[in-house]
Design an enzyme around this catalytic site. Structure first.
Site, short mmCIF file in Angstrom:
data_model
loop_
_atom_site.label_atom_id
_atom_site.label_comp_id
_atom_site.label_asym_id
_atom_site.label_seq_id
_atom_site.Cartn_x
_atom_site.Cartn_y
_atom_site.Cartn_z
CG ASP A 36 -2.51 30.97 -13.06
OD1 ASP A 36 -3.37 31.06 -11.93
OD2 ASP A 36 -2.36 29.90 -13.61
CG HIS A 96 -9.91 32.16 -7.87
ND1 HIS A 96 -8.90 33.06 -8.02
CD2 HIS A 96 -9.48 31.06 -8.98
CE1 HIS A 96 -7.76 32.69 -8.60
NE2 HIS A 96 -8.03 31.46 -9.22
CG ASP A 97 -6.72 29.77 -6.21
OD1 ASP A 97 -7.41 29.05 -7.04
OD2 ASP A 97 -5.71 30.10 -6.56
CG ASP A 104 -6.31 34.95 -14.20
OD1 ASP A 104 -5.37 34.46 -14.26
OD2 ASP A 104 -6.95 34.76 -13.16
CD GLU A 119 -1.52 32.38 -8.30
OE1 GLU A 119 -2.39 31.72 -7.40
OE2 GLU A 119 -1.22 31.82 -9.04
O1 TEU Z 1 -2.96 28.95 -8.41
C1 TEU Z 1 -1.78 28.68 -8.27
C2 TEU Z 1 -1.76 27.78 -6.72
O2 TEU Z 1 -0.88 27.48 -6.57
C3 TEU Z 1 -2.95 27.64 -6.21
O3 TEU Z 1 -3.47 26.72 -7.00
C4 TEU Z 1 -3.17 27.16 -4.82
O4 TEU Z 1 -2.01 26.68 -4.24
C5 TEU Z 1 -4.21 26.06 -4.47
O5 TEU Z 1 -5.48 26.51 -5.53
C6 TEU Z 1 -4.89 26.02 -3.30
O6 TEU Z 1 -5.96 25.34 -3.21
C7 TEU Z 1 -3.51 29.48 -9.91
C8 TEU Z 1 -4.91 29.67 -9.97
O7 TEU Z 1 -5.03 30.82 -8.88
C9 TEU Z 1 -5.70 28.55 -9.56
O8 TEU Z 1 -7.25 28.78 -9.56
C10 TEU Z 1 -5.26 27.44 -10.73
O9 TEU Z 1 -5.95 26.17 -10.35
C11 TEU Z 1 -3.89 27.28 -10.59
O10 TEU Z 1 -3.11 28.26 -10.89
C12 TEU Z 1 -3.46 26.46 -12.17
O11 TEU Z 1 -3.75 27.30 -13.06
#
Ligand code: TEU
Ligand code: CA
Length: 544
Positions: free
Chosen positions: A211, A342-343, A109, A273
Site C-alpha cells: 500500500d 477498490h478505490d 495487502d 501501489e
Molecule cells: O490508496 C492510496 C491512495 O492514494 C488512494 O487512496 C486514492 O487516492 C484514493 O483512495 C482515491 O479515492 C491506498 C488504498 O488502496 C486505499 O484503499 C487506502 O484508503 C489508502 O491507501 C490508505 O491506506
C-alpha cells in the site's frame, strides 16, 4: 489443459493472471453480512481448479488484519493477526493451504506507511515524549508562530497533522487522522516491519501488494511542498506538489530493503501501489544496477491519469499509454495493468455514458489479458459488475467526506440471482446490485462476459507469444488499436481493439485465424488480410 497446476519457478508471477478480491465482499459464511476467509475458501472453485473456473493464478486480498476499520483495514492495529470479522489464524492457514492445493498463489495487502492509531506502537508513542516508541512515528512541534509543522495535506483532504493534547505535539498522518504515519527513518521501525513480512512468508503467503509504497520515506527535514505551478484558485489541480512526501528519492533505498527480505524467501514477490511520473514509477523496479526493487509496480493509467479519472475508451489513448508504459520500465521488467480496484469507480460505470459500458468491458477484458505484462482483474469485473448506488443511510467509507466515496465499487460479489445473491443470509454490509448480474447466469451463457474472460485466460496460457512475447504497436485505422505479440519459434498474434461504435476496416500483414472476439455474436474462424471489425469489438488473431 490442466488449469489446476500452479505456475512453476520462482518467476511464476511473470506469467500469472492475478485477481484482487475484497474480503468483506466476496462471501459471508457466518451470516453477519460481512465476507470472510471461510467464505473465500468456499468460493475458490470460481477462481481455479475446475473446468469452468475462471483460471486465475494468484489472488490479492485487501487487508485482513485486526483493525478498527476506520479505513476498512488500511488502518492496521496488528500486522500479525486476522480480524475477527474475517476469521482467525487457523482459517487463514486453511485458506493458504486451499489456495495452494488448487494452484493459486496468495498475496496479502501490506500497509507500511501508517498503522491504526489503536496499534500498540502508537498508543505507546503518544503516551509520552520519552516513550521508547515515540520516534516510531513522526512527531513535531508547531512552528514558532503556532502554525502547523509544515504545509503537507492528507490524501483524503485537510492538513496532514493532528495535535495530540497530552504531549502538545503534532503527529503526521498522510491519510485519516486515525492512520498515523510510521517513521521509516528509524531503523527499529524498519526491522519491525520487515519482521511482519517474514512472519507471513513463513506461514506460506506468496507475496504482498504494498500500500502507498511511495510515501513511506519523507524529506529528512519534512520541507514544505512547493506550490503546484498548474494550480489556480478554483482549479481541480492540487495546490501543492508532493515532492517532499511522495517518491522522495530516499524511498527507493527502503524499497531495496524490502526486496532483500523477499529474497530470503525464493518465489515470493511484491507489487507496489505507486503513483507518479513514468520515470518515478520505473525506479520502483530497481536501480541502475538491476531489478533489485519491487517485482511489479502498478500502472494505473487506464484507471486515472494525473489525478483525473480515466473515462476515454479510444485507440489514441491506448497508442500513447501502452508504448509509454513499455518505454518507461527497465529492461527485463514487465508492466502491471489493472482496469479497476477498490478505490475507483468500476470500469463499466466509467465507460457507460452511452449505455454501452458492458460492450466496452468485454473489449477491455481482451485488452487487459492480451497486453504484455501482468494483468490484475478486480473481483466482479469478470461478471460485468458496475458501481452500485448507495443510499445515504447505507454509506460506509469513512473517507467519503473527502473523496467521492468508494462504497459503490466495493459491493458484495453476486453469485446468483436470488434476493441474497448467494452472498449472505442476512442484510449485507453494502447493498447488492441488479440481480441479473451474477455468476450463475453468466456460467449458463456461453456468450457471457464470464465465458469471454475464461477463454481469454486460457488463450493466453495456450499461446506463449501471448503470455511471454514482445509487444509491437501496428499501424492501423485511427479508431483501432492494433498490436502484435510475438516470440521466437511461436505463432505470432495480432490484437485489434476497435474503440469506435461503428464498423471499421482492419488489415493484417498475413491472414490468420480469429481465436477470440469480444462480441457476443462475433464469429471465430479463418480471416483474410482485409476485413471488418465490429463496433467496440476486440479480437485476437493467430498467424501460422
Ligand atoms: O490508496 C492510496 C491512495 O492514494 C488512494 O487512496 C486514492 O487516492 C484514493 O483512495 C482515491 O479515492 C491506498 C488504498 O488502496 C486505499 O484503499 C487506502 O484508503 C489508502 O491507501 C490508505 O491506506
Ligand atoms: Ca461473515
Amino acid at each position: 489443459m490442466n488449469v489446476a497446476l500452479a505456475l512453476e519457478g520462482n518467476d511464476w508471477w511473470r506469467r500469472a493472471v492475478f485477481y484482487q478480491l475484497y474480503p468483506r465482499s466476496f462471501q459471508d459464511s457466518n451470516a453477519d453480512g460481512i465476507g470472510d476467509l471461510q467464505g473465500i475458501i468456499d468460493r475458490l472453485d470460481h477462481l481455479r481448479g475446475r473446468d469452468d473456473s475462471l483460471g486465475v493464478d494468484a489472488v490479492w486480498l485487501s487487508p485482513t488484519f485486526p483493525s478498527p476499520m476506520k479505513d476498512f483495514g488500511y488502518d492496521v492495529s496488528d500486522y500479525l493477526g486476522v480480524h475477527p470479522d474475517f476469521g482467525d489464524m487457523a482459517t487463514m492457514d486453511r485458506l493458504i493451504a486451499e489456495c495452494h492445493r488448487r494452484g493459486i498463489r496468495i498475496l496479502l495487502d501490506w500497509v507500511p506507511n501508517h498503522t491504526s492509531d489503536q496499534h500498540p506502537w502508537f498508543l505507546d508513542s503518544r503516551s509520552s515524549r520519552s516513550n521508547p516508541h515515540r520516534d516510531w512515528y513522526i512527531w513535531r512541534d508547531a512552528r514558532p508562530d503556532g502554525s502547523l509543522p509544515n504545509n503537507w495535506r492528507a490524501v483524503f483532504g485537510g492538513p496532514a497533522w493532528t495535535r495530540d493534547e497530552a504531549t502538545g505535539q503534532y503527529y503526521l498522518h498522510s491519510f485519516l487522522e486515525e492512520q498515523p504515519d510510521l517513521n521509516w527513518r528509524n531503523p527499529a521501525v524498519v526491522d519491525a516491519m520487515h519482521d511482519t513480512l517474514r512472519f507471513w512468508l513463513r506461514r506460506g503467503i506468496d507475496g504482498f501488494r504494498i500500500d502507498v509504497m511511495g510515501m513511506i520515506v519523507k524529506h529528512p527535514d519534512l520541507a514544505d511542498n512547493p506550490l503546484n505551478p498548474h494550480w489556480s484558485p478554483g482549479s481541480a489541480e492540487p495546490k501543492f506538489l508532493w515532492s517532499s512526501n511522495r517518491n522522495y528519492p530516499d524511498v527507493y533505498e527502503a524499497v531495496r530493503g524490502i526486496r532483500a527480505v523477499l529474497d530470503e524467501f525464493p518465489g515470493s514477490m511484491a507489487v507496489g501501489e505507486v503513483f507518479g511520473t513514468p520515470d518515478e514509477i520505473a525506479r520502483y523496479y530497481g536501480s541502475r544496477s538491476g531489478l533489485d526493487g519491487l517485482h511489479l509496480a502498478f500502472n494505473f493509467q487506464f484507471i486515472h491519469e494525473h489525478g483525473h479519472v480515466f473515462t476515454a475508451w479510444d485507440a489514441e489513448s491506448m497508442r500513447r499509454i501502452v508504448p509509454n508504459a513499455e518505454a518507461a520500465i527497465p529492461p527485463g521488467a514487465l508492466p502491471c495493468w489493472a482496469f479497476g480496484n477498490h478505490d475507483r469507480s468500476r470500469f463499466i460505470s466509467r465507460h457507460d455514458h452511452d449505455g454501452r459500458g458492458h460492450e466496452r468491458a468485454r473489449a477491455a477484458a481482451v485488452l487487459l489479458l492480451m497486453l504484455r505484462g501482468v494483468p490484475f482483474i478486480y473481483y466482479g469485473e469478470e461478471i460485468g459488475m458496475a458501481d452500485v448506488g448507495i443510499p445515504d443511510s447505507r454509506l460506509q467509507d469513512p473517507a467519503r467526506f473527502h473523496t467521492p466515496g468508494r462504497d459503490p465499487e466495493r459491493t458484495p460479489m453476486q453469485w446468483n440471482g436470488s434476493p441474497s445473491r448467494g452472498f449472505s443470509a442476512v442484510e449485507p454490509w453494502l447493498p447488492y446490485g441488479p440481480a441479473d448480474v451474477n455468476v450463475a447466469a453468466r456460467q449458463a451463457d456461453p456468450a457471457s462476459i464470464l465465458a469471454l474472460y475464461r477463454r481469454a485466460i486460457r488463450l493466453r496460457r495456450e499461446f506463449r507469444s501471448l503470455e511471454q512475447g514482445s509487444l509491437r504497436v501496428l499501424p492501423s485505422h485511427p479508431d483501432v488499436f492494433a498490436f502484435e505479440r510475438s516470440l521466437a519459434g511461436e505463432p505470432s498474434a495480432t490484437v485489434l481493439i476497435n474503440t469506435a461504435t461503428g464498423v471499421r476496416r482492419a488489415s493484417l500483414h498475413s491472414p490468420g485465424r480469429v481465436l477470440l472476439t469480444s462480441r457476443a455474436a462475433g464469429a471465430a474462424g479463418q480471416t483474410g488480410q482485409d476485413f471488418e471489425i465490429g463496433p467496440l469489438e476486440s479480437m485476437v488473431i493467430i498467424h501460422g
